[in-house]
Design a protein around this motif. Structure first.
Motif, mmCIF file in Angstrom:
data_model
loop_
_atom_site.group_PDB
_atom_site.id
_atom_site.type_symbol
_atom_site.label_atom_id
_atom_site.label_comp_id
_atom_site.label_asym_id
_atom_site.label_seq_id
_atom_site.Cartn_x
_atom_site.Cartn_y
_atom_site.Cartn_z
ATOM 1 N N LEU A 65 -8.367 7.179 1.579
ATOM 2 C CA LEU A 65 -8.210 7.061 0.127
ATOM 3 C C LEU A 65 -6.964 6.266 -0.191
ATOM 4 C CD1 LEU A 65 -8.902 7.761 -2.805
ATOM 5 C CD2 LEU A 65 -7.663 9.921 -2.512
ATOM 6 N N GLY A 66 -7.146 5.153 -0.904
ATOM 7 C CA GLY A 66 -6.030 4.381 -1.426
ATOM 8 C C GLY A 66 -5.723 4.880 -2.820
ATOM 9 N N LYS A 69 0.174 -1.497 -3.964
ATOM 10 C CA LYS A 69 -1.275 -1.578 -3.811
ATOM 11 C C LYS A 69 -1.649 -2.316 -2.528
ATOM 12 C CE LYS A 69 -2.070 0.763 -7.492
ATOM 13 N NZ LYS A 69 -2.935 0.397 -8.583
ATOM 14 N N ARG A 70 -0.916 -3.384 -2.212
ATOM 15 C CA ARG A 70 -1.178 -4.078 -0.947
ATOM 16 C C ARG A 70 -0.778 -3.208 0.247
ATOM 17 N NH1 ARG A 70 1.231 -10.026 -1.678
ATOM 18 N NH2 ARG A 70 2.198 -9.132 -3.527
ATOM 19 N N GLN A 81 -5.225 -10.776 -7.918
ATOM 20 C CA GLN A 81 -5.828 -11.727 -6.980
ATOM 21 C C GLN A 81 -5.341 -11.461 -5.557
ATOM 22 O OE1 GLN A 81 -6.162 -15.949 -8.053
ATOM 23 N NE2 GLN A 81 -5.425 -15.416 -10.099
ATOM 24 N N ALA A 82 -4.052 -11.168 -5.417
ATOM 25 C CA ALA A 82 -3.488 -10.915 -4.088
ATOM 26 C C ALA A 82 -4.089 -9.667 -3.457
ATOM 27 C CB ALA A 82 -1.969 -10.789 -4.184
ATOM 28 N N VAL A 83 -4.244 -8.616 -4.263
ATOM 29 C CA VAL A 83 -4.821 -7.371 -3.749
ATOM 30 C C VAL A 83 -6.290 -7.578 -3.384
ATOM 31 C CG1 VAL A 83 -5.463 -5.001 -4.354
ATOM 32 C CG2 VAL A 83 -3.202 -5.872 -4.953
ATOM 33 N N ALA A 84 -7.032 -8.287 -4.226
ATOM 34 C CA ALA A 84 -8.442 -8.565 -3.937
ATOM 35 C C ALA A 84 -8.591 -9.374 -2.660
ATOM 36 C CB ALA A 84 -9.076 -9.313 -5.107
ATOM 37 N N LYS A 85 -7.715 -10.355 -2.481
ATOM 38 C CA LYS A 85 -7.740 -11.162 -1.260
ATOM 39 C C LYS A 85 -7.478 -10.290 -0.040
ATOM 40 C CE LYS A 85 -5.565 -15.150 0.985
ATOM 41 N NZ LYS A 85 -4.509 -16.208 0.871
ATOM 42 N N ALA A 86 -6.520 -9.362 -0.180
ATOM 43 C CA ALA A 86 -6.201 -8.463 0.928
ATOM 44 C C ALA A 86 -7.387 -7.567 1.267
ATOM 45 C CB ALA A 86 -4.975 -7.619 0.584
#
Length: 256
Positions: free
Chosen positions: A84-85, A158-159, A188-193
């Motif tokens: 779980l994040g 979040k990352r 965008q950075a989190v989605a990419k990760a």
């Protein structure tokens, strides 16, 4: 391989029923989005999957790879492959980030056997593994010398959650509003990760209010409209665009 099945799940907290018959099934390699308005029960579902003690399952079942996990504690579910994040990751002063990740990885490796779990004999070997994954989620090496989440920005926290997902290699990852409170660049950075660490043998569930983070994912297999404590409607990625254009009321009224 990872499969999660939720069967007619009813959950209450402090005597109030919040989940009212949730049905959902995922398969290996799939990315699911759970979208819904505030107060619909999305976070309750996430916490229930990881056995939060304040949420009581009154009926239904949760199966991981075909086996019920209802009688398992939170740590047992984690060792079985659930992750779980958190929506609001907590700062833990005094707990070294690198040490935390190594301890968690070794604990899970004893429980989860498989070809994708490497054995690291020395601290140096594990540090190299961490640095490789740091690069995948866009964090700098200096984070390994800091305390867990202490002084991290919202996007970095979040990352950091996604980094844990990458390092620990769970079967099923539930990310509770990974875009909450972030500006567009951080989203965008989190989605990419998330896209970078998603694998063909694991499942990812992204819980969110908005479609914006979903637009930046490399793939999105299923979208579920969650309201009034249950899944009202499911579809492909185009459903997220429809929700963004029309809102949730039309889906709720259609289900009624």
């Amino acid at each position: 391989m990872a499969s999660l099945e939720i069967r007619d799940l009813h959950v209450r907290r402090e005597g109030k029923e919040i989940l009212k018959g949730v049905n959902l099934k995922t398969g290996p390699g799939e990315v699911h989005a759970i979208m819904g308005p505030n107060g619909s029960g999305k976070s309750t579902l996430a916490y229930t999957l990881l056995a939060h003690p304040k949420y009581e399952v009154t009926s239904g079942d949760i199966l991981l790879d075909g086996k019920s996990i209802l009688e398992m504690s939170a740590d047992e579910r984690a060792r079985s492959g659930l992750f779980l994040g958190f929506q609001y990751p907590v700062e833990v002063s005094g707990v070294g980030y690198s040490h935390f990740l190594r301890t968690a990885y070794n604990s899970l490796s004893k429980a989860i056997q498989g070809e994708n779990r490497e054995v690291f004999i020395t601290v140096r070997e594990f540090q190299k593994y961490l640095k490789d994954n740091l690069a995948r989620v866009g964090l700098r090496d200096e984070f390994l010398s800091r305390y867990l989440n202490e002084g991290f920005s919202g996007g970095e926290k979040k990352r950091s959650e996604v980094l844990q997902m990458a390092v620990l290699k769970p079967k099923v990852s539930i990310l509770d509003e990974p875009d909450s409170g972030l500006d567009i660049d951080a989203v965008q950075a989190v989605a990419k990760a998330i896209s970078e660490v998603s694998g063909k043998d694991s499942t990812v569930m992204v819980i969110t209010h908005y479609a914006r983070i979903l637009k930046f994912l490399n793939k999105l297999d299923h979208v579920h409209v969650f309201a009034e404590g249950r899944v009202l409607r499911s579809g492909d990625a185009s459903l997220a665009d429809e929700l963004e254009a029309k809102g949730y009321d039309w889906a709720i009224k259609a289900a009624q």
